[in-house]
Enzyme design. Structure first.
Site, short mmCIF file in Angstrom:
data_model
loop_
_atom_site.label_atom_id
_atom_site.label_comp_id
_atom_site.label_asym_id
_atom_site.label_seq_id
_atom_site.Cartn_x
_atom_site.Cartn_y
_atom_site.Cartn_z
N ASP A 111 26.28 64.79 1.44
CA ASP A 111 25.43 66.53 1.41
C ASP A 111 25.70 66.99 -0.49
O ASP A 111 24.78 67.38 -0.68
CB ASP A 111 26.49 67.80 2.19
CG ASP A 111 27.75 67.82 1.48
OD1 ASP A 111 28.80 67.06 1.25
OD2 ASP A 111 28.06 68.77 1.92
C1 LAN Z 1 35.82 67.37 0.35
C2 LAN Z 1 35.71 68.95 -1.25
C3 LAN Z 1 34.15 68.53 -0.90
C4 LAN Z 1 33.74 68.49 -0.05
C5 LAN Z 1 31.80 69.45 0.93
C6 LAN Z 1 31.13 67.99 0.39
C7 LAN Z 1 31.85 70.76 0.23
C8 LAN Z 1 32.17 68.76 2.07
O1 LAN Z 1 31.20 69.29 2.44
C9 LAN Z 1 31.89 67.70 2.85
C10 LAN Z 1 33.71 67.09 1.70
C11 LAN Z 1 34.13 66.85 1.35
C12 LAN Z 1 33.10 65.77 -0.23
C13 LAN Z 1 35.95 67.39 1.02
C14 LAN Z 1 36.50 66.28 2.01
C15 LAN Z 1 37.65 66.37 2.04
C16 LAN Z 1 38.60 66.68 0.45
C17 LAN Z 1 38.03 64.85 -0.21
C18 LAN Z 1 37.42 67.90 -0.22
C19 LAN Z 1 38.09 68.85 0.67
C20 LAN Z 1 38.36 67.83 -1.51
C21 LAN Z 1 39.55 67.78 -0.57
C22 LAN Z 1 40.16 67.05 0.99
C23 LAN Z 1 41.51 65.59 0.89
C24 LAN Z 1 40.54 65.43 1.82
C25 LAN Z 1 42.37 66.16 0.31
C26 LAN Z 1 43.46 65.03 0.30
C27 LAN Z 1 44.03 65.64 1.16
C28 LAN Z 1 44.11 64.58 2.73
C29 LAN Z 1 44.23 65.15 4.04
C30 LAN Z 1 43.88 63.02 2.64
#
Ligand code: LAN
Length: 723
Positions: free
Chosen positions: A454
């Protein structure tokens, strides 16, 4: 300086001089907060910018004016303010806090790897934790808005102690009481147990096995870890390395003291193996399945007889993956958890003199953000691309980008988007199980370098809007590079039409049965998401308008299938369940944008009508919407106590995508958002906006500008055209 610092009883006042903090944000979007000391004065004699003041919670001095007369004037007034927060290089820096399990990783990981903090950072990290401790019980939860848990309380307690807060300080004393009331640190979930073991304040025998040998399985096996969701595998790679080595910090007085403080029972009397599956009730979201427990039983037997040759080979393999990940991301790694775990692994293998240790040291800063309440650790190295992509579209769609006063801002957006597109595949590509990146946009910066479906979609849309819809912008992103982005998107559709986050779905659904993390849901494999699917296909269809010949049939086929997936994903309540924002409001905005592409509107489509009726039924008497993060956890709509500006913008955008024919709800929503606008044009921060993995909230503070401006601008002309 350290000598004169007497730790205050609470965090209400800064522990450092806030006028001395400066943000470096013009290096490809890298965010590094620095404290100006006397030697650096020459470099920093510029006064603090409004951008810096805003995020530090200091008065910005920006102009104030009376209430805007109409929606477009309100949007304009908002952007007059918001342009002050744009970095020179074009993007909007911002905090990305929320999760409360990240500072502990930062602090424990640094401590065991002999990495220090600057004195000012140490103080403000302490202050942030003071300020985030819950008023009632002094504990911390999984995230800033969640109730106190063992995970949050035990780990942040440890972080404070390592940062130098004594056990008898009022904040630590109160937290310890809560920790003991919750049963003590033995009830921490797996990732908590892991960090405590690394620090040598929890016995490795109290952990379920994390064998690196999984990486030796044949790759075609459905359970091979390269098929897991990318975040999960990137956490389990370094975890397995450290587990296999039973890495632990050497005992010292502080560690011995912590062993006394964290538990109800005597440390030496604890039956460690019996703690492996002990998770406090307040922490537990995804309990172990029988299958997982059986698997752990088998793996424990294997651990007991251990096969050194296999272990040696597998350790070599996981260490290679760790090095490749570090090199692919310039030592950021994919996320904040793997960042600190990889760092400990590199320290273990190569020591403090190595290049890797030094680079990891520097890149910790990219995750550390100074806010009004102190210093936090962010969910990624920022949300740069994600924020600028929405803001760029808002500028163009509201018409503000055409106004002279804002053209420079729009051009700078385009410059930033141009440099952010990834133009090559990763250095370590197939060997590191990576998905192609050539042509993609990442979530944060090019340096971090991960394709997200996205983000590529919204990045491409933003570039197309800026390059194709405005008369004065240069065409910085070439046709070839736009094609590369389209290729990436087309390559990310799953067989049932949806789009997942970073990769194609690689593993079977039953893998979720062995989710070992206890506190998160849906983390074992990729899933299709209506949000990701929408960003991907809407980008394709906007592209097709401007470049009708490139892979036209592929685009049409992919769009058709995506829309089918979107329809099938509709919740019985008429809305769509959202995974990355809160929740039904967030995803319904996206889904209705998808349906609008194929001409499905309130007048023509049952799907759209049901969604609109649901949303309108949730509109409150003040014209706004308010949904709690608990909707994501419980998978049913949960009202928030207050209506929210950002959610009101999402819901209104959804109605407009649907061509909702009645002006009442839209008008009232716009009025509510306008009524909440502050004299300087901004909006106050309200509840947290984002989510992940069902349980954890995460902040998108820039949304209160991008989506409000977008909705007010779009709404202004929408109402004019509604008869
Ligand atoms: C994010 C942030 C952005 C998010 C979007 C782009 C909004 C989404 O549409 C796709 C997935 C994604 C890229 C995403 C995946 C998981 C993340 C990276 C996070 C929510 C930010 C933090 C999170 C990450 C997994 C945090 C660490 C925790 C673990 C469970 C490893």
């Amino acid at each position: 300086m350290a000598d004169h610092f007497v730790l205050p009883p609470d965090g209400s006042k800064p522990f450092t001089d806030y006028s001395k903090w400066r943000l470096d944000a013009n290096d490809g979007g890298r965010h590094v907060w620095k404290y100006v000391d006397s030697e650096q004065q020459a470099t920093y004699d510029e006064p603090q910018s409004a951008l810096e003041k805003y995020w530090l919670g200091l008065p910005t001095g920006c102009a104030e004016s009376s209430v805007a007369e109409d929606a477009l004037s309100a949007a304009r007034k908002a952007f007059h303010f918001y342009k002050n927060l744009q970095a020179q290089d074009g993007h909007w820096p911002g905090e990305y806090g929320g999760p409360m399990f990240l500072i502990p990783g930062l602090v424990i990981g640094s401590y065991v790897s002999e990495m220090d903090f600057r004195e000012e950072e140490r103080r403000e990290l302490i202050r942030y934790l003071f300020n985030r401790a819950h008023k009632e019980d002094g504990g911390w939860g999984l995230h800033v808005e969640g109730p106190s848990t063992v995970f949050g309380t035990a780990l942040n307690y440890v972080a404070l102690r390592l940062l130098g807060v004594p056990a008898e300080h009022p904040v630590t004393s109160k937290a310890r009481k809560t920790l003991h009331r919750l049963g003590g640190a033995t009830g921490a979930p797996a990732w908590g147990k892991f960090w405590l073991s690394i620090l040598n304040v929890y016995d490795w025998d109290g952990n379920n096995p994390v064998p690196p040998e999984l990486w030796l399985l044949p790759e075609w096996l459905p359970i091979h870890p390269h098929r897991w969701w990318i975040h999960t595998r990137n956490v389990y790679i370094p975890m397995s390395y450290l587990y296999a080595h039973r890495f632990q910090a050497p005992e010292n007085a502080l560690i011995l003291a912590l062993r006394k403080e964290l538990y109800i029972d005597d440390y030496d009397q604890i039956d460690w193996p019996a703690q492996r599956n002990n998770v406090a009730a307040v922490d537990l979201y995804a309990p172990h399945t029988t299958l997982l427990n059986v698997l752990f039983g088998v793996l424990s037997t294997y651990e007991a007889c251990s096969m050194p040759p296999l272990r040696r080979v597998s350790l070599k393999k996981v260490y290679r993956l760790i090095v490749q990940e570090d090199e692919n991301t310039a030592y950021q790694t994919l996320g904040p958890v793997s960042k600190m775990m990889n760092l400990v692994c590199r320290y273990h293998a190569e020591g403090t003199e190595s290049f890797a240790w030094k680079e990891h040291y520097k890149k910790r800063w990219d995750f550390m953000w100074m806010g009004a309440d102190g210093m936090m650790m962010c969910g990624t190295n920022g949300s740069q691309l994600w924020d600028i992509a929405f803001m760029s579209q808002a500028l163009v769609e509201s018409g503000l980008a055409e106004e002279k006063a804002f053209q420079d801002n729009a051009i700078r957006c385009l410059h930033w988007l141009d440099q952010c597109q990834i133009q090559d595949n990763p250095k370590h590509f197939k060997v590191a199980y990576r998905h192609p990146t050539k042509g993609a946009w990442p979530f944060s910066t090019k340096e971090q370098g991960y394709t997200v479906s996205d983000c590529t979609g919204e990045g491409l849309k933003a570039v197309l809007y800026l390059q194709e819809h405005l008369s004065y912008t240069p065409k910085l992103v070439s046709q070839r590079r736009l094609y590369d982005a389209v290729d990436i998107i087309l390559g990310m559709q799953n067989i049932d039409g949806g789009f997942a986050s970073y990769e194609l779905i690689r593993g079977p659904k039953f893998l979720e049965l062995i989710n070992p993390a206890e506190v998160f849901g849906n983390i074992m494999i990729e899933y299709n998401y209506p949000e990701c699917t929408t960003s991907a296909v809407t980008a394709l269809s906007i592209f097709k308008k401007h470049y009708p010949n490139y892979r036209r049939h592929d685009i049409e086929r992919v769009t058709r299938k995506a829309v089918e997936y979107i329809k099938a994903a509709q919740n019985p309540n008429g809305a769509w369940y959202g995974s990355w924002g809160i929740c039904f409001t967030y995803a319904s905005q996206f889904a209705l944008e998808s349906l609008s592409l194929v001409g499905e509107t309130y007048a023509t489509s049952d799907h759209v009508r049901r969604a609109c009726d649901f949303l309108v039924s949730k509109q409150r008497s003040d014209g706004g919407w308010g949904e709690s993060w608990r909707s994501c956890e419980e998978e049913v709509w949960v009202e928030h106590e207050q209506t929210q500006v950002v959610q009101t913008a999402w819901a209104t955008m959804a109605l407009m995508y649907a061509q909702y024919p009645h002006r009442g709800p839209i008008e009232r929503a716009m009025k509510m958002v306008m009524d909440r606008q502050l004299p300087d044009g901004s909006w106050a921060q309200e509840a947290i906006e984002g989510m992940f993995n069902k349980t954890c909230a995460i902040a998108y503070p820039n949304f209160k500008f991008s989506f409000t401006i977008w909705m007010l601008g779009k709404g202004h002309s929408y109402l004019q055209h509604l008869t």
